[in-house]
Scaffold this active site. Structure first.
Site, short mmCIF file in Angstrom:
data_model
loop_
_atom_site.label_atom_id
_atom_site.label_comp_id
_atom_site.label_asym_id
_atom_site.label_seq_id
_atom_site.Cartn_x
_atom_site.Cartn_y
_atom_site.Cartn_z
N TYR A 130 0.84 -1.20 0.00
CA TYR A 130 0.00 0.00 0.00
C TYR A 130 0.87 1.25 0.00
O TYR A 130 1.82 1.36 0.79
CB TYR A 130 -0.93 0.02 1.21
CG TYR A 130 -1.91 1.17 1.14
CD1 TYR A 130 -3.00 1.12 0.29
CD2 TYR A 130 -1.71 2.32 1.89
CE1 TYR A 130 -3.89 2.18 0.18
CE2 TYR A 130 -2.59 3.39 1.79
CZ TYR A 130 -3.67 3.32 0.93
OH TYR A 130 -4.54 4.37 0.82
N GLN A 194 -10.65 0.27 1.79
CA GLN A 194 -11.13 -0.57 0.70
C GLN A 194 -9.97 -1.23 -0.05
O GLN A 194 -10.12 -2.34 -0.59
CB GLN A 194 -12.03 0.23 -0.26
CG GLN A 194 -11.41 1.44 -0.89
CD GLN A 194 -11.59 2.71 -0.07
OE1 GLN A 194 -11.66 2.67 1.14
NE2 GLN A 194 -11.63 3.84 -0.76
N ASN A 217 -3.30 5.77 6.67
CA ASN A 217 -4.00 6.51 7.71
C ASN A 217 -4.71 5.55 8.67
O ASN A 217 -4.58 4.33 8.58
CB ASN A 217 -4.97 7.52 7.11
CG ASN A 217 -6.07 6.86 6.29
OD1 ASN A 217 -6.36 5.68 6.43
ND2 ASN A 217 -6.70 7.64 5.41
N THR A 240 3.32 9.52 12.13
CA THR A 240 4.77 9.53 12.10
C THR A 240 5.32 10.41 13.22
O THR A 240 4.63 11.29 13.74
CB THR A 240 5.27 10.00 10.73
OG1 THR A 240 6.68 9.77 10.64
CG2 THR A 240 4.97 11.47 10.50
N GLN A 262 9.41 16.73 9.92
CA GLN A 262 8.56 15.61 10.30
C GLN A 262 7.12 16.06 10.49
O GLN A 262 6.18 15.35 10.13
CB GLN A 262 9.10 14.95 11.57
CG GLN A 262 8.71 13.50 11.71
CD GLN A 262 9.25 12.64 10.58
OE1 GLN A 262 10.29 12.93 10.01
NE2 GLN A 262 8.52 11.60 10.22
N HIS A 332 11.63 7.56 14.37
CA HIS A 332 12.90 8.13 13.92
C HIS A 332 13.57 8.80 15.12
O HIS A 332 12.94 9.61 15.79
CB HIS A 332 12.70 9.21 12.85
CG HIS A 332 11.83 8.79 11.70
ND1 HIS A 332 10.47 9.03 11.68
CD2 HIS A 332 12.12 8.16 10.54
CE1 HIS A 332 9.95 8.58 10.55
NE2 HIS A 332 10.93 8.03 9.84
N ASP A 365 14.40 9.00 4.64
CA ASP A 365 13.13 8.93 3.91
C ASP A 365 13.34 8.58 2.44
O ASP A 365 12.45 7.98 1.81
CB ASP A 365 12.40 10.27 4.00
CG ASP A 365 11.70 10.48 5.33
OD1 ASP A 365 11.52 9.48 6.05
OD2 ASP A 365 11.36 11.62 5.64
N GLU A 419 3.82 -34.46 30.63
CA GLU A 419 2.75 -33.62 30.10
C GLU A 419 1.42 -34.36 29.97
O GLU A 419 0.45 -33.80 29.47
CB GLU A 419 3.17 -33.06 28.74
CG GLU A 419 4.35 -32.08 28.83
CD GLU A 419 4.70 -31.45 27.49
OE1 GLU A 419 4.15 -31.90 26.45
OE2 GLU A 419 5.52 -30.51 27.49
N HIS A 424 1.74 -39.30 22.44
CA HIS A 424 2.99 -38.77 21.90
C HIS A 424 4.10 -39.81 22.04
O HIS A 424 4.85 -40.08 21.10
CB HIS A 424 3.40 -37.49 22.62
CG HIS A 424 2.64 -36.27 22.19
ND1 HIS A 424 1.27 -36.17 22.27
CD2 HIS A 424 3.08 -35.09 21.67
CE1 HIS A 424 0.89 -34.98 21.83
NE2 HIS A 424 1.97 -34.30 21.45
#
Length: 438
Positions: A130, A194, A217, A240, A262, A332, A365, A419, A424
Protein backbone atom coordinates in the site's frame (compact mmCIF):
# COMPACT_ATOMS: atom_id res chain seq x y z
CA UNK A 1 4.31 25.97 19.83
CA UNK A 2 6.44 23.09 21.18
CA UNK A 3 5.44 23.11 24.83
CA UNK A 4 8.16 22.36 27.38
CA UNK A 5 8.25 19.40 29.71
CA UNK A 6 10.86 19.85 32.45
CA UNK A 7 12.14 16.57 33.87
CA UNK A 8 15.19 18.11 35.54
CA UNK A 9 16.00 18.00 39.22
CA UNK A 10 14.34 14.73 40.21
CA UNK A 11 14.80 11.02 39.64
CA UNK A 12 13.17 9.76 36.46
CA UNK A 13 10.41 7.16 36.88
CA UNK A 14 10.51 3.71 35.26
CA UNK A 15 10.19 3.29 31.50
CA UNK A 16 6.43 2.73 31.41
CA UNK A 17 5.67 5.70 33.66
CA UNK A 18 8.19 7.86 31.84
CA UNK A 19 6.63 7.05 28.48
CA UNK A 20 3.30 8.29 29.84
CA UNK A 21 4.81 11.70 30.60
CA UNK A 22 6.11 12.25 27.06
CA UNK A 23 4.30 13.87 24.12
CA UNK A 24 2.67 11.40 21.77
CA UNK A 25 -0.25 11.37 19.36
CA UNK A 26 -3.15 9.18 20.33
CA UNK A 27 -4.58 6.91 17.65
CA UNK A 28 -7.97 5.42 18.42
CA UNK A 29 -8.27 2.67 15.83
CA UNK A 30 -11.38 1.28 17.49
CA UNK A 31 -13.17 4.59 16.91
CA UNK A 32 -13.16 4.05 13.13
CA UNK A 33 -13.77 0.31 13.18
CA UNK A 34 -17.55 0.84 12.96
CA UNK A 35 -16.93 2.53 9.60
CA UNK A 36 -14.24 0.17 8.36
CA UNK A 37 -15.89 -3.14 9.21
CA UNK A 38 -19.01 -2.77 6.99
CA UNK A 39 -16.91 -1.26 4.22
CA UNK A 40 -14.58 -4.27 4.16
CA UNK A 41 -17.52 -6.65 4.43
CA UNK A 42 -19.13 -4.95 1.44
CA UNK A 43 -15.97 -5.55 -0.61
CA UNK A 44 -15.89 -9.17 0.54
CA UNK A 45 -19.47 -9.78 -0.57
CA UNK A 46 -19.86 -7.59 -3.67
CA UNK A 47 -16.28 -7.33 -4.86
CA UNK A 48 -15.45 -4.88 -7.65
CA UNK A 49 -18.86 -3.22 -7.68
CA UNK A 50 -18.50 -2.33 -4.00
CA UNK A 51 -15.01 -0.96 -4.65
CA UNK A 52 -16.35 1.21 -7.47
CA UNK A 53 -19.14 2.66 -5.36
CA UNK A 54 -16.92 3.26 -2.31
CA UNK A 55 -14.24 4.93 -4.42
CA UNK A 56 -16.81 7.18 -6.09
CA UNK A 57 -18.23 8.17 -2.71
CA UNK A 58 -14.96 8.73 -0.85
CA UNK A 59 -12.51 9.77 -3.56
CA UNK A 60 -14.82 11.35 -6.12
CA UNK A 61 -13.60 8.98 -8.84
CA UNK A 62 -15.98 6.66 -10.67
CA UNK A 63 -14.06 4.14 -12.74
CA UNK A 64 -15.43 0.88 -14.05
CA UNK A 65 -12.06 -0.83 -13.57
CA UNK A 66 -9.64 0.14 -10.82
CA UNK A 67 -6.74 -1.80 -12.37
CA UNK A 68 -4.14 0.59 -13.81
CA UNK A 69 -3.44 -0.26 -17.46
CA UNK A 70 0.13 -0.98 -18.54
CA UNK A 71 -0.05 1.96 -20.94
CA UNK A 72 -0.53 4.33 -18.02
CA UNK A 73 2.52 2.90 -16.25
CA UNK A 74 4.63 3.21 -19.38
CA UNK A 75 3.45 6.77 -19.98
CA UNK A 76 4.20 7.81 -16.40
CA UNK A 77 7.79 6.63 -16.77
CA UNK A 78 8.28 8.31 -20.15
CA UNK A 79 6.85 11.59 -18.84
CA UNK A 80 8.68 11.42 -15.51
CA UNK A 81 10.86 14.47 -14.88
CA UNK A 82 14.51 13.44 -15.54
CA UNK A 83 15.65 14.74 -12.15
CA UNK A 84 12.93 12.76 -10.38
CA UNK A 85 13.74 9.64 -12.38
CA UNK A 86 17.43 9.97 -11.50
CA UNK A 87 16.51 10.39 -7.82
CA UNK A 88 14.30 7.30 -7.90
CA UNK A 89 17.01 5.28 -9.62
CA UNK A 90 19.57 6.32 -7.01
CA UNK A 91 17.18 5.53 -4.16
CA UNK A 92 16.47 2.10 -5.66
CA UNK A 93 20.19 1.42 -6.04
CA UNK A 94 20.95 2.29 -2.42
CA UNK A 95 17.95 0.49 -0.94
CA UNK A 96 18.87 -2.61 -2.95
CA UNK A 97 22.44 -2.45 -1.67
CA UNK A 98 21.37 -2.33 1.98
CA UNK A 99 18.54 -4.84 1.70
CA UNK A 100 20.56 -7.25 -0.44
CA UNK A 101 22.73 -7.93 2.60
CA UNK A 102 19.66 -8.90 4.64
CA UNK A 103 18.76 -12.06 2.71
CA UNK A 104 19.10 -15.06 5.00
CA UNK A 105 20.52 -18.38 3.91
CA UNK A 106 19.28 -21.83 4.86
CA UNK A 107 21.17 -23.40 7.77
CA UNK A 108 21.40 -27.10 8.62
CA UNK A 109 22.32 -28.09 12.17
CA UNK A 110 23.39 -31.64 12.98
CA UNK A 111 21.82 -32.13 16.40
CA UNK A 112 23.10 -35.68 16.73
CA UNK A 113 24.54 -38.32 14.38
CA UNK A 114 21.74 -39.04 11.89
CA UNK A 115 19.58 -36.17 13.14
CA UNK A 116 19.39 -32.76 11.51
CA UNK A 117 17.22 -29.66 11.58
CA UNK A 118 17.35 -27.34 8.59
CA UNK A 119 15.91 -23.85 8.81
CA UNK A 120 14.66 -22.83 5.38
CA UNK A 121 13.77 -19.22 4.59
CA UNK A 122 10.94 -19.05 2.09
CA UNK A 123 9.17 -15.93 0.82
CA UNK A 124 5.44 -15.43 1.02
CA UNK A 125 3.92 -16.13 -2.39
CA UNK A 126 1.94 -12.93 -2.98
CA UNK A 127 1.98 -9.51 -1.31
CA UNK A 128 -0.08 -6.35 -1.53
CA UNK A 129 1.87 -3.15 -1.00
CA UNK A 130 0.00 0.00 0.00
CA UNK A 131 1.27 3.45 -0.99
CA UNK A 132 -0.47 6.46 0.60
CA UNK A 133 -1.66 9.30 -1.57
CA UNK A 134 -3.59 11.63 0.73
CA UNK A 135 -1.78 14.71 2.06
CA UNK A 136 1.36 13.58 0.24
CA UNK A 137 1.77 10.95 -2.50
CA UNK A 138 4.58 8.89 -0.96
CA UNK A 139 6.18 7.58 -4.13
CA UNK A 140 9.31 6.79 -2.10
CA UNK A 141 7.22 4.18 -0.27
CA UNK A 142 7.00 2.25 -3.55
CA UNK A 143 10.76 1.77 -3.37
CA UNK A 144 10.75 0.94 0.34
CA UNK A 145 8.05 -1.73 -0.04
CA UNK A 146 8.87 -3.26 -3.41
CA UNK A 147 12.66 -3.63 -3.15
CA UNK A 148 12.76 -5.83 -0.01
CA UNK A 149 9.88 -7.94 -1.34
CA UNK A 150 11.75 -8.50 -4.59
CA UNK A 151 15.00 -9.37 -2.81
CA UNK A 152 13.10 -11.79 -0.58
CA UNK A 153 11.92 -13.58 -3.73
CA UNK A 154 8.20 -12.77 -3.56
CA UNK A 155 6.84 -13.98 -6.90
CA UNK A 156 3.65 -11.91 -7.08
CA UNK A 157 3.57 -8.22 -6.12
CA UNK A 158 0.59 -5.87 -6.33
CA UNK A 159 0.56 -2.18 -5.44
CA UNK A 160 -2.47 -0.10 -4.47
CA UNK A 161 -2.54 3.69 -4.19
CA UNK A 162 -5.48 6.10 -4.05
CA UNK A 163 -6.89 7.51 -7.30
CA UNK A 164 -6.29 11.20 -7.92
CA UNK A 165 -9.02 13.27 -9.58
CA UNK A 166 -6.36 15.60 -10.98
CA UNK A 167 -4.77 12.65 -12.78
CA UNK A 168 -7.77 11.10 -14.46
CA UNK A 169 -8.58 8.79 -11.59
CA UNK A 170 -5.13 7.15 -11.65
CA UNK A 171 -2.67 7.15 -8.75
CA UNK A 172 -0.05 9.90 -8.59
CA UNK A 173 2.20 9.79 -11.70
CA UNK A 174 5.31 9.57 -9.53
CA UNK A 175 3.92 6.47 -7.86
CA UNK A 176 3.25 4.92 -11.27
CA UNK A 177 6.71 5.86 -12.54
CA UNK A 178 8.33 4.24 -9.48
CA UNK A 179 6.30 1.06 -10.07
CA UNK A 180 7.37 1.02 -13.73
CA UNK A 181 11.03 1.50 -12.82
CA UNK A 182 10.81 -1.48 -10.46
CA UNK A 183 9.02 -3.69 -12.96
CA UNK A 184 5.74 -3.81 -11.04
CA UNK A 185 2.93 -4.27 -13.55
CA UNK A 186 0.00 -5.00 -11.21
CA UNK A 187 -1.17 -1.65 -9.82
CA UNK A 188 -4.61 -0.64 -8.56
CA UNK A 189 -6.14 2.82 -8.23
CA UNK A 190 -7.80 2.22 -4.91
CA UNK A 191 -7.04 3.66 -1.49
CA UNK A 192 -7.99 3.54 2.15
CA UNK A 193 -9.57 0.62 3.95
CA UNK A 194 -11.13 -0.57 0.70
CA UNK A 195 -7.65 -1.19 -0.76
CA UNK A 196 -6.79 -3.47 2.16
CA UNK A 197 -10.10 -5.29 1.67
CA UNK A 198 -9.31 -5.77 -2.03
CA UNK A 199 -5.96 -7.29 -1.08
CA UNK A 200 -7.46 -9.46 1.63
CA UNK A 201 -10.53 -10.80 -0.15
CA UNK A 202 -9.74 -10.22 -3.78
CA UNK A 203 -11.89 -8.09 -6.10
CA UNK A 204 -11.99 -7.47 -9.82
CA UNK A 205 -8.75 -8.69 -11.37
CA UNK A 206 -6.92 -8.58 -8.02
CA UNK A 207 -6.45 -12.01 -6.50
CA UNK A 208 -6.17 -12.27 -2.68
CA UNK A 209 -2.71 -11.76 -1.21
CA UNK A 210 -0.93 -13.48 1.66
CA UNK A 211 0.48 -10.32 3.23
CA UNK A 212 -0.06 -6.54 3.17
CA UNK A 213 2.61 -3.97 4.00
CA UNK A 214 2.96 -0.21 3.80
CA UNK A 215 1.95 2.86 5.82
CA UNK A 216 -1.48 4.46 5.76
CA UNK A 217 -4.00 6.51 7.71
CA UNK A 218 -6.12 5.30 10.62
CA UNK A 219 -8.68 3.70 8.26
CA UNK A 220 -5.97 1.69 6.52
CA UNK A 221 -4.59 0.66 9.90
CA UNK A 222 -8.04 -0.39 11.13
CA UNK A 223 -8.56 -2.51 8.02
CA UNK A 224 -5.19 -4.18 8.53
CA UNK A 225 -6.17 -4.98 12.12
CA UNK A 226 -9.55 -6.31 10.99
CA UNK A 227 -8.08 -8.62 8.34
CA UNK A 228 -5.03 -9.70 10.31
CA UNK A 229 -4.99 -13.48 10.42
CA UNK A 230 -6.59 -13.77 7.01
CA UNK A 231 -3.54 -11.87 5.81
CA UNK A 232 -0.20 -11.10 7.39
CA UNK A 233 0.60 -7.44 8.03
CA UNK A 234 3.80 -5.54 8.73
CA UNK A 235 2.46 -3.36 11.55
CA UNK A 236 -0.34 -1.12 12.72
CA UNK A 237 1.28 2.18 11.84
CA UNK A 238 0.24 5.33 13.68
CA UNK A 239 1.13 8.97 13.00
CA UNK A 240 4.77 9.53 12.10
CA UNK A 241 7.17 10.90 14.71
CA UNK A 242 10.71 12.10 15.31
CA UNK A 243 12.67 12.46 18.53
CA UNK A 244 15.94 14.40 18.59
CA UNK A 245 18.44 13.91 21.40
CA UNK A 246 20.71 16.95 21.26
CA UNK A 247 23.19 18.78 23.46
CA UNK A 248 24.75 22.24 23.30
CA UNK A 249 26.90 21.25 20.31
CA UNK A 250 23.86 20.87 18.05
CA UNK A 251 23.05 23.52 15.48
CA UNK A 252 19.63 24.91 16.50
CA UNK A 253 18.80 25.66 12.85
CA UNK A 254 19.30 21.98 11.99
CA UNK A 255 17.21 20.84 14.94
CA UNK A 256 14.37 23.24 14.13
CA UNK A 257 14.39 22.22 10.46
CA UNK A 258 14.27 18.51 11.34
CA UNK A 259 11.36 18.93 13.75
CA UNK A 260 9.49 20.90 11.09
CA UNK A 261 10.23 18.39 8.33
CA UNK A 262 8.56 15.61 10.30
CA UNK A 263 5.60 17.80 11.25
CA UNK A 264 5.09 18.40 7.51
CA UNK A 265 3.73 14.87 7.10
CA UNK A 266 0.52 15.21 9.05
CA UNK A 267 -1.23 17.43 11.63
CA UNK A 268 -0.95 14.43 13.99
CA UNK A 269 2.81 14.00 13.42
CA UNK A 270 4.94 14.10 16.55
CA UNK A 271 8.13 16.17 16.89
CA UNK A 272 10.04 15.93 20.17
CA UNK A 273 13.34 17.48 21.22
CA UNK A 274 15.09 15.96 24.24
CA UNK A 275 17.99 18.05 25.55
CA UNK A 276 19.95 18.96 28.68
CA UNK A 277 20.64 22.38 27.14
CA UNK A 278 18.09 25.06 27.93
CA UNK A 279 20.04 27.42 25.66
CA UNK A 280 19.52 25.04 22.72
CA UNK A 281 15.83 24.72 23.54
CA UNK A 282 15.48 28.52 23.59
CA UNK A 283 17.35 28.89 20.31
CA UNK A 284 15.22 26.25 18.58
CA UNK A 285 12.01 27.87 19.80
CA UNK A 286 13.21 31.22 18.50
CA UNK A 287 13.95 29.78 15.03
CA UNK A 288 10.85 27.65 14.52
CA UNK A 289 8.26 30.37 13.72
CA UNK A 290 10.24 31.86 10.83
CA UNK A 291 11.12 28.45 9.40
CA UNK A 292 7.49 27.36 9.59
CA UNK A 293 6.28 30.56 7.94
CA UNK A 294 8.73 30.06 5.07
CA UNK A 295 7.54 26.56 4.17
CA UNK A 296 4.63 25.46 1.99
CA UNK A 297 2.55 23.46 4.48
CA UNK A 298 2.76 25.92 7.38
CA UNK A 299 -0.82 25.33 8.54
CA UNK A 300 -0.36 21.57 8.83
CA UNK A 301 3.03 22.00 10.52
CA UNK A 302 1.72 24.52 13.02
CA UNK A 303 -1.07 22.19 14.08
CA UNK A 304 1.42 19.35 14.57
CA UNK A 305 3.91 21.43 16.57
CA UNK A 306 1.13 22.96 18.69
CA UNK A 307 -0.35 19.54 19.43
CA UNK A 308 0.10 17.49 22.57
CA UNK A 309 2.17 15.02 20.51
CA UNK A 310 5.04 17.52 20.14
CA UNK A 311 7.27 19.33 22.61
CA UNK A 312 10.67 19.96 24.16
CA UNK A 313 11.76 17.72 27.04
CA UNK A 314 14.45 19.17 29.33
CA UNK A 315 16.65 16.66 31.16
CA UNK A 316 19.59 16.88 33.55
CA UNK A 317 22.17 15.23 31.28
CA UNK A 318 22.62 12.89 28.30
CA UNK A 319 22.26 9.81 30.49
CA UNK A 320 18.79 11.01 31.46
CA UNK A 321 18.15 11.91 27.82
CA UNK A 322 18.96 8.36 26.76
CA UNK A 323 16.50 7.02 29.31
CA UNK A 324 13.85 9.36 27.93
CA UNK A 325 14.36 8.43 24.27
CA UNK A 326 14.43 4.72 25.13
CA UNK A 327 11.11 5.13 26.94
CA UNK A 328 9.72 7.07 23.98
CA UNK A 329 10.99 4.47 21.44
CA UNK A 330 10.73 6.82 18.48
CA UNK A 331 10.02 5.83 14.91
CA UNK A 332 12.90 8.13 13.92
CA UNK A 333 15.59 9.13 16.43
CA UNK A 334 18.26 11.70 15.66
CA UNK A 335 21.41 11.96 17.79
CA UNK A 336 22.99 15.40 17.59
CA UNK A 337 25.50 15.39 20.43
CA UNK A 338 29.19 15.20 21.17
CA UNK A 339 30.53 11.81 20.09
CA UNK A 340 27.17 11.10 18.48
CA UNK A 341 28.13 7.61 17.29
CA UNK A 342 28.99 6.44 20.82
CA UNK A 343 25.75 7.92 22.13
CA UNK A 344 23.76 6.23 19.36
CA UNK A 345 25.28 2.86 20.22
CA UNK A 346 23.79 3.20 23.72
CA UNK A 347 20.22 3.54 22.36
CA UNK A 348 18.05 0.48 22.88
CA UNK A 349 14.69 1.46 21.39
CA UNK A 350 14.20 3.19 18.03
CA UNK A 351 12.86 2.37 14.60
CA UNK A 352 15.89 3.96 12.94
CA UNK A 353 18.71 6.09 14.35
CA UNK A 354 20.24 9.04 12.49
CA UNK A 355 23.69 9.90 13.77
CA UNK A 356 25.32 13.33 13.74
CA UNK A 357 24.59 16.63 11.98
CA UNK A 358 24.74 15.22 8.43
CA UNK A 359 22.24 12.36 8.81
CA UNK A 360 18.78 13.97 8.98
CA UNK A 361 15.60 11.90 8.83
CA UNK A 362 14.98 13.26 5.33
CA UNK A 363 18.03 11.29 4.18
CA UNK A 364 16.46 8.07 5.49
CA UNK A 365 13.13 8.93 3.91
CA UNK A 366 14.68 8.83 0.46
CA UNK A 367 18.31 7.98 -0.21
CA UNK A 368 20.16 6.55 2.81
CA UNK A 369 19.48 2.97 1.72
CA UNK A 370 17.65 2.22 4.97
CA UNK A 371 13.91 1.51 5.02
CA UNK A 372 11.47 4.23 6.02
CA UNK A 373 8.56 1.91 6.89
CA UNK A 374 9.16 1.89 10.65
CA UNK A 375 7.35 1.11 13.93
CA UNK A 376 5.47 4.04 15.49
CA UNK A 377 3.74 4.77 18.78
CA UNK A 378 6.43 3.17 20.95
CA UNK A 379 6.30 -0.13 19.07
CA UNK A 380 10.05 0.11 18.46
CA UNK A 381 10.34 -1.42 21.95
CA UNK A 382 9.39 -4.76 20.40
CA UNK A 383 9.18 -4.39 16.61
CA UNK A 384 11.47 -3.67 13.66
CA UNK A 385 11.03 -1.72 10.46
CA UNK A 386 10.22 -3.30 7.12
CA UNK A 387 13.01 -5.47 5.74
CA UNK A 388 13.65 -8.50 3.58
CA UNK A 389 12.89 -10.61 6.68
CA UNK A 390 9.36 -9.18 6.75
CA UNK A 391 8.58 -11.19 3.61
CA UNK A 392 10.31 -14.42 4.67
CA UNK A 393 9.11 -17.31 6.80
CA UNK A 394 11.47 -19.63 8.62
CA UNK A 395 10.44 -23.27 8.25
CA UNK A 396 12.18 -26.03 10.22
CA UNK A 397 12.80 -29.24 8.28
CA UNK A 398 13.41 -32.13 10.70
CA UNK A 399 15.14 -35.25 9.43
CA UNK A 400 16.20 -38.06 11.81
CA UNK A 401 17.18 -41.58 10.87
CA UNK A 402 16.11 -44.70 12.75
CA UNK A 403 19.03 -44.80 15.16
CA UNK A 404 18.88 -41.07 15.91
CA UNK A 405 15.20 -41.42 16.92
CA UNK A 406 16.03 -44.48 19.05
CA UNK A 407 18.74 -42.53 20.87
CA UNK A 408 16.27 -39.88 22.05
CA UNK A 409 13.20 -42.12 22.56
CA UNK A 410 13.53 -42.39 26.36
CA UNK A 411 13.64 -38.60 26.68
CA UNK A 412 10.51 -38.23 24.54
CA UNK A 413 8.82 -40.85 26.72
CA UNK A 414 9.73 -38.95 29.92
CA UNK A 415 8.58 -35.58 28.61
CA UNK A 416 5.32 -36.95 27.17
CA UNK A 417 4.61 -38.62 30.49
CA UNK A 418 5.21 -35.39 32.38
CA UNK A 419 2.75 -33.62 30.10
CA UNK A 420 0.21 -36.47 30.31
CA UNK A 421 0.29 -36.98 26.55
CA UNK A 422 0.83 -40.74 26.29
CA UNK A 423 -0.04 -40.94 22.59
CA UNK A 424 2.99 -38.77 21.90
CA UNK A 425 5.22 -41.37 23.49
CA UNK A 426 3.32 -44.19 21.76
CA UNK A 427 4.04 -42.66 18.35
CA UNK A 428 7.73 -43.18 19.08
CA UNK A 429 7.37 -46.57 20.80
CA UNK A 430 5.50 -48.08 17.85
CA UNK A 431 8.54 -47.38 15.73
CA UNK A 432 10.81 -48.89 18.34
CA UNK A 433 8.73 -52.07 18.61
CA UNK A 434 8.79 -52.44 14.85
CA UNK A 435 12.53 -51.95 14.92
CA UNK A 436 13.09 -54.64 17.58
CA UNK A 437 11.04 -57.19 15.62
CA UNK A 438 13.15 -56.85 12.47
Amino acid sequence: MLARIDLRGSALPGPRELAGLLPRAGTDIDSVMATVRPLCEDVRIRGAQAVREITARLDGVDAEDFAVPQEALDRALVECDPALRAALEEAILRVRAVHGDQRRTDVTTQVAPGGTVTERWLPVRRVGLYVPGGLAPLLSSVVMNVVPAQIAGVESIAVASPPQRDHGGLPDPGVLAACALLGVTEVYAVGGAQAIAVFGYGAGSCEPVDMVTGPGNVYVTAAKRLLRGLIGIDSEAGPTEVAILADDTADPAHVAADLISQAEHDPLAGAVLVTPSEALADAVLALVPAQVAATKHSDRITIALDGTQSGIVLVDDLDAGLRVVDAYAAEHLEIQTRDAHAVAMRVRNAGAIFVGPWSPVSLGDYCAGSNHVLPTGGCARHSSGLSVQSFLRGIHVVEYDEQALADVATHIDALAGAEDLPAHAAAVRVRQSGRSST
